[in-house]
Structure formats: C-alpha cells, structure tokens
Design a protein around this motif. Structure first.
Motif, PDB file in Angstrom:
ATOM      1  N   THR A 309       0.834  -1.206   0.000  1.00  0.00           N
ATOM      2  CA  THR A 309       0.000   0.000   0.000  1.00  0.00           C
ATOM      3  C   THR A 309       0.868   1.257   0.000  1.00  0.00           C
ATOM      4  OG1 THR A 309      -1.624  -1.238   1.269  1.00  0.00           O
ATOM      5  CG2 THR A 309      -1.985   1.118   1.092  1.00  0.00           C
ATOM      6  N   VAL A 384      -8.469  -0.356   3.676  1.00  0.00           N
ATOM      7  CA  VAL A 384      -7.759  -1.444   3.008  1.00  0.00           C
ATOM      8  C   VAL A 384      -7.113  -2.394   3.998  1.00  0.00           C
ATOM      9  CG1 VAL A 384      -5.577  -0.151   2.842  1.00  0.00           C
ATOM     10  CG2 VAL A 384      -6.005  -2.039   1.262  1.00  0.00           C
ATOM     11  N   GLY A 385      -6.964  -3.635   3.586  1.00  0.00           N
ATOM     12  CA  GLY A 385      -6.148  -4.576   4.338  1.00  0.00           C
ATOM     13  C   GLY A 385      -6.886  -5.784   4.854  1.00  0.00           C
ATOM     14  N   GLU A 386      -8.170  -5.616   5.119  1.00  0.00           N
ATOM     15  CA  GLU A 386      -8.980  -6.725   5.611  1.00  0.00           C
ATOM     16  C   GLU A 386     -10.436  -6.280   5.482  1.00  0.00           C
ATOM     17  OE1 GLU A 386      -9.007  -6.996   9.924  1.00  0.00           O
ATOM     18  OE2 GLU A 386      -7.774  -5.216  10.017  1.00  0.00           O
ATOM     19  N   PRO A 387     -11.356  -7.208   5.643  1.00  0.00           N
ATOM     20  CA  PRO A 387     -12.752  -6.788   5.541  1.00  0.00           C
ATOM     21  C   PRO A 387     -13.065  -5.747   6.611  1.00  0.00           C
ATOM     22  CG  PRO A 387     -12.560  -9.199   5.560  1.00  0.00           C
ATOM     23  CD  PRO A 387     -11.209  -8.655   5.894  1.00  0.00           C
ATOM     24  N   ASP A 409     -13.916   1.216   0.069  1.00  0.00           N
ATOM     25  CA  ASP A 409     -13.401  -0.015   0.667  1.00  0.00           C
ATOM     26  C   ASP A 409     -12.698  -0.748  -0.464  1.00  0.00           C
ATOM     27  OD1 ASP A 409     -12.960  -2.531   1.680  1.00  0.00           O
ATOM     28  OD2 ASP A 409     -15.046  -2.960   2.175  1.00  0.00           O
ATOM     29  N   THR A 410     -11.369  -0.757  -0.408  1.00  0.00           N
ATOM     30  CA  THR A 410     -10.583  -1.208  -1.568  1.00  0.00           C
ATOM     31  C   THR A 410     -10.007  -2.590  -1.331  1.00  0.00           C
ATOM     32  OG1 THR A 410      -8.579  -0.187  -0.665  1.00  0.00           O
ATOM     33  CG2 THR A 410      -9.944   1.175  -2.109  1.00  0.00           C
ATOM     34  N   TRP A 411     -10.383  -3.538  -2.157  1.00  0.00           N
ATOM     35  CA  TRP A 411      -9.803  -4.879  -2.058  1.00  0.00           C
ATOM     36  C   TRP A 411      -8.695  -5.036  -3.090  1.00  0.00           C
ATOM     37  CZ3 TRP A 411      -8.740  -8.758  -5.457  1.00  0.00           C
ATOM     38  CH2 TRP A 411      -8.249  -9.942  -4.873  1.00  0.00           C
ATOM     39  N   TRP A 412      -7.551  -5.488  -2.612  1.00  0.00           N
ATOM     40  CA  TRP A 412      -6.442  -5.819  -3.511  1.00  0.00           C
ATOM     41  C   TRP A 412      -5.385  -6.535  -2.710  1.00  0.00           C
ATOM     42  CZ3 TRP A 412      -1.722  -2.556  -3.717  1.00  0.00           C
ATOM     43  CH2 TRP A 412      -1.733  -1.515  -2.780  1.00  0.00           C
ATOM     44  N   GLN A 413      -4.249  -6.813  -3.318  1.00  0.00           N
ATOM     45  CA  GLN A 413      -3.203  -7.606  -2.677  1.00  0.00           C
ATOM     46  C   GLN A 413      -1.821  -7.158  -3.147  1.00  0.00           C
ATOM     47  OE1 GLN A 413      -4.485 -11.348  -4.602  1.00  0.00           O
ATOM     48  NE2 GLN A 413      -5.095 -12.028  -2.557  1.00  0.00           N
ATOM     49  N   THR A 414      -0.815  -7.575  -2.420  1.00  0.00           N
ATOM     50  CA  THR A 414       0.563  -7.336  -2.854  1.00  0.00           C
ATOM     51  C   THR A 414       0.723  -7.789  -4.301  1.00  0.00           C
ATOM     52  OG1 THR A 414       1.309  -7.742  -0.589  1.00  0.00           O
ATOM     53  CG2 THR A 414       2.986  -7.855  -2.321  1.00  0.00           C
ATOM     54  N   ASP A 499      -8.648 -15.716  -1.294  1.00  0.00           N
ATOM     55  CA  ASP A 499      -9.672 -15.194  -0.388  1.00  0.00           C
ATOM     56  C   ASP A 499     -11.007 -15.886  -0.614  1.00  0.00           C
ATOM     57  OD1 ASP A 499      -8.373 -13.260   1.120  1.00  0.00           O
ATOM     58  OD2 ASP A 499      -8.598 -11.723  -0.418  1.00  0.00           O
ATOM     59  N   VAL A 511     -15.837  -9.740   0.545  1.00  0.00           N
ATOM     60  CA  VAL A 511     -14.642 -10.541   0.766  1.00  0.00           C
ATOM     61  C   VAL A 511     -14.645 -11.000   2.214  1.00  0.00           C
ATOM     62  CG1 VAL A 511     -12.125 -10.543   0.743  1.00  0.00           C
ATOM     63  CG2 VAL A 511     -13.388  -9.308  -1.035  1.00  0.00           C
ATOM     64  N   ARG A 514      -9.065 -14.881   4.270  1.00  0.00           N
ATOM     65  CA  ARG A 514      -8.192 -15.830   3.579  1.00  0.00           C
ATOM     66  C   ARG A 514      -8.707 -17.266   3.700  1.00  0.00           C
ATOM     67  NH1 ARG A 514      -4.335 -13.500   0.316  1.00  0.00           N
ATOM     68  NH2 ARG A 514      -3.601 -15.659   0.215  1.00  0.00           N
ATOM     69  N   LYS A 520      -4.255 -12.563   8.978  1.00  0.00           N
ATOM     70  CA  LYS A 520      -4.170 -11.114   8.897  1.00  0.00           C
ATOM     71  C   LYS A 520      -4.252 -10.534  10.303  1.00  0.00           C
ATOM     72  CE  LYS A 520      -3.916  -9.436   4.757  1.00  0.00           C
ATOM     73  NZ  LYS A 520      -3.621  -8.053   4.420  1.00  0.00           N
ATOM     74  N   ARG A 525      -0.034  -9.193   6.860  1.00  0.00           N
ATOM     75  CA  ARG A 525      -0.147 -10.550   6.350  1.00  0.00           C
ATOM     76  C   ARG A 525       0.961 -11.419   6.921  1.00  0.00           C
ATOM     77  NH1 ARG A 525      -0.692 -11.178  -0.125  1.00  0.00           N
ATOM     78  NH2 ARG A 525       0.117 -13.278  -0.350  1.00  0.00           N
TER      79      ARG A 525
HETATM   80  C1  WT7 Z   1      -5.092  -9.607   1.548  1.00  0.00           C
HETATM   81  C2  WT7 Z   1      -3.899  -9.053   0.832  1.00  0.00           C
HETATM   82  C3  WT7 Z   1      -3.514  -4.687  -0.613  1.00  0.00           C
HETATM   83  C4  WT7 Z   1      -3.101  -3.834   0.383  1.00  0.00           C
HETATM   84  C5  WT7 Z   1      -2.854  -4.334   1.747  1.00  0.00           C
HETATM   85  C6  WT7 Z   1      -2.892  -5.793   1.956  1.00  0.00           C
HETATM   86  C7  WT7 Z   1      -7.060  -8.771   2.505  1.00  0.00           C
HETATM   87  C8  WT7 Z   1      -7.111  -6.455   1.534  1.00  0.00           C
HETATM   88  C9  WT7 Z   1      -9.238  -5.975   1.691  1.00  0.00           C
HETATM   89  C10 WT7 Z   1     -10.565  -5.443   1.701  1.00  0.00           C
HETATM   90  C11 WT7 Z   1     -11.298  -7.482   2.559  1.00  0.00           C
HETATM   91  C12 WT7 Z   1      -9.044  -7.277   2.164  1.00  0.00           C
HETATM   92  C13 WT7 Z   1      -7.382  -9.958   1.644  1.00  0.00           C
HETATM   93  C14 WT7 Z   1      -6.227  -9.997   0.659  1.00  0.00           C
HETATM   94  N1  WT7 Z   1      -7.707  -7.546   2.060  1.00  0.00           N
HETATM   95  N2  WT7 Z   1      -8.017  -5.498   1.321  1.00  0.00           N
HETATM   96  N3  WT7 Z   1     -10.832  -4.198   1.289  1.00  0.00           N
HETATM   97  N4  WT7 Z   1     -11.551  -6.240   2.146  1.00  0.00           N
HETATM   98  N5  WT7 Z   1     -10.076  -8.030   2.590  1.00  0.00           N
HETATM   99  O1  WT7 Z   1      -2.091  -6.485   1.061  1.00  0.00           O
HETATM  100  O2  WT7 Z   1      -0.753  -7.887   2.622  1.00  0.00           O
HETATM  101  O3  WT7 Z   1      -0.980  -8.506   0.196  1.00  0.00           O
HETATM  102  O4  WT7 Z   1      -2.911  -8.740   1.776  1.00  0.00           O
HETATM  103  O5  WT7 Z   1      -5.645  -8.607   2.404  1.00  0.00           O
HETATM  104  O6  WT7 Z   1      -7.383 -11.094   2.439  1.00  0.00           O
HETATM  105  O7  WT7 Z   1      -6.016 -11.255   0.079  1.00  0.00           O
HETATM  106  P1  WT7 Z   1      -1.598  -7.931   1.398  1.00  0.00           P
END
Ligand code: WT7
Length: 646
Positions: A309, A384-387, A409-414, A499, A511, A514, A520, A525
């Motif tokens: 992030t 960001v980061g979890e639900p 509310d932004t969902w994404w990952q590394t 997820d 979402v 995991r 988390k 993570r």
């Molecule tokens: C995991 C990725 C991407 C930036 C920070 C985390 C969870 C992330 C959300 C959200 C629900 C979320 C998922 C995902 N996650 N954003 N908005 N709602 N869950 O990056 O450390 O790579 O973790 O974070 O479980 O797979 P990361």
C-alpha cells in the motif's frame, strides 16, 4: 434489542455520494464499465496516455497464460513520471509533507523532491549500482525512504523495501533471496518515544548475509552507531561530491520496478515481482479515479512504505498524479490518541486512507477524541487490508466523515499491485462491509473447487478472470511457486486470490477473508508456517501449529499450539521466551498472543495437521467431521485448554 434491529437496518442501508461529489468526480461516466468490456485493450491503452513514455509500445497486451507482457516495446521511467514531468507546471507545489514522530516536520516541493532524488540517484550510480541491481531499503517512515525508492527507479535498480519493524533475520532472509548487494538504512528511529536501533539490527542481519557490499546510512535519530570500514557510508557524505543531476534511465515497460516480499503458505516469504509500465498505468488511474485526486487535495495514506500500500498509494500512484502527499512517522496514539486527527486538522487533509484495524481502535477510544479536532477538510475516506465490518464502516462514515464523505473499501493484494475491487466514489452506491464492484476492465468471480461459478449469495473462492496491467509477473527466483500458488487450481487463465468471497444480488463482492494458511493480524499478512518454523527453531520446541483467532480490534491474533521437547518444562517463563523468540526471528507484528502447550495436535493419519479442525478449536466453532483424525480425543482436550484462556 431495538438498538440491534436499528443497527442491522442501518447496515443494510445504501449510501450515496453527495451530489456535489458526484458532479465533480474524476470519473463520473456510468458507462465506463461497459466501455472497458467492449474493448479491453483499447481501454487500458487509452489510460496509458496518462503516463509519459520515452517510446510508445508495440503491443498493449501479450498474454501467454499466466504470463502477461503489458506495453511491450515501450520505454519509461517511474521516477520521471512521479517527479520530472510535474516540474514545468507544478515545480513549487508541495509534493511531500512529512510529519515526524517527535512532532517535527518537513516539506518538499516537487522541485525539491526531484533534486534530492536525482542527487541521491547520481550517488548510487557513482557507487557502482547498475541497472538491474537489487537495492534493499530498510528505513522507517522518513522522506529518505521515498527518495531512495525514487532514486532506485531512476537508475533502473529494482528496490526491495523491507518493513523497518521486521527483525534482523527477516532482513537477511530477504537480502539473500534477492541477492541484494546494497542496503539503505538509518542510524535509528523512535517508536512511541522509544529508540529503535535500526543500524544495529541491520548489522546483526548482515552477519548472515554474504551478498552485501555497501551499506548507506542516513542520519535520523542521531544515536551512536558503529560504521564498518569499506562497507558503510553516510548518506550525507555520499551525496556531497556528486552531480546534482541524473538522467532517468529509459526502462523497458517489462523491466522490474521492485520486489515486495509477502507471506505465503510456506515458511518462506515470497518476493513478488512488479514491472514498470503496467504498474504505473494501473496505480496511476486507480489513484485518480478511486481517490478522486485533484490538484488541491491533501492526500494521506497511513500505510508504511514497507508494504505494498505504501508503494502503490503513498508513492507511485499519488506522485504520478502530481498530488500532495502526507507521510507520517509514528503511531496513532503517540504522543496521544488524537494524533491522526491532529494531523488531519494541521494540514487540512482531504483524502484519508487507512486500515479497518485502525478504525476499530479509534472507535474503541471513543468519539470524544476526534470530536476535539476540526475534520471538516475531509472529503473522501478509504479502507484497506482486511474486511471492514459494517459497524466500523458506519462509525468511520458518521464520526470521521461527518456523513458526507464517500468511503472506498478497496480490495487488492501485494500481488495485484493495484486496487481491484472498490467503489468509484462518484458512481457507486455504497453498502457498509462490501468492496462493491471490480474496477472497470477487471473481471472477478466467485468459484467452487472445480472452477464453476457459485450461485449468488453463496460463499466460494475469489478469482480474477483475466490479466491486468499491474499484476504480479513472477516470484523472484521461484517461477514454480508462482505457477503453483496462483495458477494451478483452475488453470492458467484464472488467478487464485486466496480469499473467500460471496457475491450479492447487486453483483457486489463481499470478501470474507483468507482461505489459505495466511492470517491477517492488524491487516498485516503473516504465514502460519513462517511462525511455526520460527517456533521450532527454539531448542525447547518439538512441534508447533499456529492459527489465527478472531479478534474484535485486530481482526485476528496469533495463537500457537506448542509440543515441547521431552527435556523442556512448560512454564509461563517459557511462554514469554517463545514469544520473544518469534519477535526476534520475524518482528513484533508476529508475536503470538497466546501459547498453548499440548502433547498432541489434530492430525490426519498421514501426519498432516488438519487446519480446518484447528481453526474450529481456536475460534470455538463447530469442529465438524473428525473421523479421519489420527487422534480425535485431542480435539476436546485442546478445546478445554483454549477455553481456560478465554
Ligand atoms: C489480503 C492481501 C492490498 C493492500 C494491503 C494488503 C485482505 C485487503 C481488503 C478489503 C477485505 C481485504 C485480503 C487480501 N484484504 N483489502 N478491502 N476487504 N479483505 O495487502 O498484505 O498482500 O494482503 O488482504 O485477504 O487477500 P496484502
């Protein structure tokens, strides 16, 4: 009772962005989703014009599942896009506002940030760092972290930022894995008023690192440190006699921009590889549309540069849009619990992006703390980061946003590099607890094990159906792990996110968390096996199983089940020692909250720990079928032990 019903109704309510927001939003074309679907490559190609290129691409996308090449043949430089190209119009605009832990601060205009970056880049070059050399950055939240990242990208040296709070061992492991010969660190920094001796930590790590040649040290806390001759050099000395200019390297779109280590399902973190062109296109447009960045915004993302992030939405996305960013060194409760709101008021922050765990913490501290500050500058909030649970969403919306700021509310990952599922704040009707719809051009789905779409409302596994510009390219040095982790469940054209999710009747994605052995903790993570292997490296431990336990504030906390060696004696002191051992091996974020000594673990007849059963024991839920367990009696015994701790 009525209160519960009321809050339930509120949670199911829909929330609309204010009219004025809609009118002025950067993206307000409701057709954008269909447009992207009609011509996907054309969609991304048009967005690529938001980036400056030294040479245009030959093709937009070359997709050989699961390998994507975006903008092949094109040349660009990330630091040029974040700095140089803004100078003619916005040279005097503030690029970076830094707020230090000791309430000291600094600002850089775009021109000043470019000067600092170019000079440091020239120094790195003079030191012998070449295009392609991996440079490790082990810095806290200080401007030099951003300058280092941009300087590396300027000369084409992929950076690998290691979170400053990680341990010496974690640093060494990442440096060795990436064969990184160079380290940028600092003397020390303060965390909640306490000195962290960063250079000393780095030195300990470097003892187990045979690849390191040079260590650059920036002076921050002014604590006494040892400098190793011929290896260590002060930042200030290094930049003293070099050119103040450094031409940006013309990088291929597919040249590596950075590595970012993240936890997976084995004991070893994986080095996620991101390349330059697609990553810049993806983070640029998501910053512009999702955060609605405008020229006069003061944008604050609270994430550390040690996480993705911090890369995508503190540095590359916002700066490539010419935004003013706030960077904060320190904790939300130091010197007091009003720290964040104090910063919002002080700088007139307009866009604020943080994690649910922080929001829940603020909620617990009480409404009267933010009430003391003027938060009226805020116009958009992000998570960001979890639900984010609906209750926290509503609190964020009402108490921080005064019921007029859209929440993204932004969902994404590394691995995804950019935001994948999120409202577009001027278009999307919000519902608390859901990240809503995939970004235009992104196709997500919820699948069962066989790859069939599950019916609406049912839970399944989240998949991304086609390539996107900022996607992970491989895992550093481990292509097989890349294939196995993301592209083996349903084949090579559907990305396995890891997820659980469900989709509602509006097509919104909820979402759920995991599905793999990743947990988390406060949005960080962690791999359960990483912590397990750290525990078994302690002489008293014969075997360990680590699990995540639901926690109201942190999302999850670490619970460790430990089988001791025959000659070790269970005691509270040993529990403490094991916790400290994990901190030393990984870092404070991995510290187990609870350690449970046991003689046995729930295992299959072939000796594998049954994670599903463990999860039920840890969280006191229905254990389900245990007939395949080698030792069913252990379930009751462990349940009793867990309950004793409650
Ligand atoms: C995991 C990725 C991407 C930036 C920070 C985390 C969870 C992330 C959300 C959200 C629900 C979320 C998922 C995902 N996650 N954003 N908005 N709602 N869950 O990056 O450390 O790579 O973790 O974070 O479980 O797979 P990361």
């Amino acid at each position: 009772m009525t209160e519960t019903i009321e809050s339930l109704l509120k949670e199911q309510k829909k929330y609309y962005p204010p009219e004025e927001f809609v009118r002025n939003a950067n993206m307000k074309d409701p057709q954008i989703y269909e447009k992207a679907e009609e011509d996907l490559e054309g969609f991304w190609e048009e967005l690529a014009y938001n980036i400056d290129w030294f040479k245009k691409w030959d093709t937009v996308l070359d997709w050989q599942p699961p390998h994507a090449k975006w903008f092949s043949g094109a040349k660009l430089n990330a630091s040029y896009n974040c700095l140089d190209r803004h100078i003619s119009k916005h040279g005097d605009k503030t690029a970076l506002i830094w707020e230090g832990e000791m309430e000291n601060s600094a600002t850089y205009t775009y021109r000043e940030l470019l000067d600092a970056t170019a000079r440091f880049a020239a120094a790195l070059k003079e030191m012998g760092i070449k295009k392609g050399d991996v440079v490790t950055i082990y810095l806290p939240m200080i401007p030099e972290a951003v300058i280092s990242m941009l300087a590396c990208s300027r000369i084409g040296a992929p950076h690998s930022v290691v979170f400053a709070g990680f341990s010496a061992d974690a640093l060494a492991q990442r440096m060795n894995d990436s064969n990184s010969h160079y380290l940028i660190t600092c003397d020390g920094y303060f965390h909640k008023g306490k000195l962290i001796e960063q250079k000393e930590k780095a030195d300990i790590g470097l003892e187990n690192c045979n690849c390191v040649e040079k260590v650059i040290v920036t002076n921050h806390a002014a604590n006494a440190i040892a400098m190793k001759e011929d290896r260590d050099i002060w930042w200030d000395e290094l930049i003293h006699n070099v050119d103040s200019e450094c031409e940006p390297e013309h990088m291929d779109a597919e040249d590596i921009l950075f590595l970012m280590y993240t936890s997976g399902t084995t004991g070893k973190p994986k080095g996620v590889v991101h390349t330059t062109g697609g990553y810049m296109v993806g983070t640029n447009v998501t910053s512009k549309w999702i955060f609605d960045l405008k020229d006069d915004d003061i944008y604050w993302c609270t994430a550390d540069v040690g996480w993705i992030t911090g890369h995508s939405y503190l540095v590359y996305g916002p700066l490539s849009n010419g935004a003013t960013i706030v960077m904060h060194e320190g904790a939300p409760d130091y010197p007091d619990k009003g720290r964040f709101w104090d910063i919002v008021e002080k700088y007139g922050v307009t866009i604020f992006y943080t994690a649910p765990t922080a929001i829940r913490t603020f909620m617990k501290w009480g409404d009267d703390i933010p009430a003391k500050y003027d938060l009226s500058s805020l116009r958009l909030l992000g998570s960001v980061g979890e639900p984010i649970n609906p209750k926290a969403w509503l609190w964020y919306y009402e108490v921080i946003g005064n019921s007029h700021c859209p929440i993204v509310d932004t969902w994404w990952q590394t691995e995804t590099g950019m935001i994948m599922i999120s409202p577009l704040p001027g278009l999307t009707t919000m519902k608390p607890g859901t990240a809503t719809r995939p970004f235009p051009g992104i196709k997500a789905s919820v699948l069962d094990d066989d790859g069939n779409e599950v019916p609406e409302g049912n839970g399944g596994s989240l998949a991304i159906e086609r390539p996107w510009p900022s996607m992970i390219r491989t895992i550093n040095g481990d292509e097989q792990r890349f294939l196995d982790t993301y592209w083996s469940k349903w084949g090579t054209d559907r990305y396995l996110a890891g997820d659980g999710a469900r989709r509602d009747k509006d097509g919104y994605f909820w979402v759920l968390g995991r599905l793999d052995d990743v947990i988390k903790v406060s949005g960080h993570r962690l791999g359960t096996m990483e912590i397990e292997s750290s525990l078994v490296s302690h002489k008293a431990v014969a075997e360990a199983a680590v699990d995540g336990k639901t926690d109201e504030i942190k999302g999850e906390v670490v619970v460790a089940y430990v089988i001791l060696e025959a000659d070790a004696k269970a005691s509270d002191e040993l529990k403490q020692e094991l916790k400290e051992h994990v901190v030393e091996e990984i870092g404070p974020i991995a510290r187990p909250k609870q350690i449970i000594f046991t003689d046995d673990l729930p295992k299959t007849r072939s000796g594998k720990i049954m994670r599903r059963v463990l999860k039920a024991i840890t969280n006191d839920t229905e254990v389900g079928d245990i007939t395949t367990l080698q030792n069913p009696a252990v379930v009751e015994e462990l349940k009793r032990k867990v309950n004793e701790l409650r």
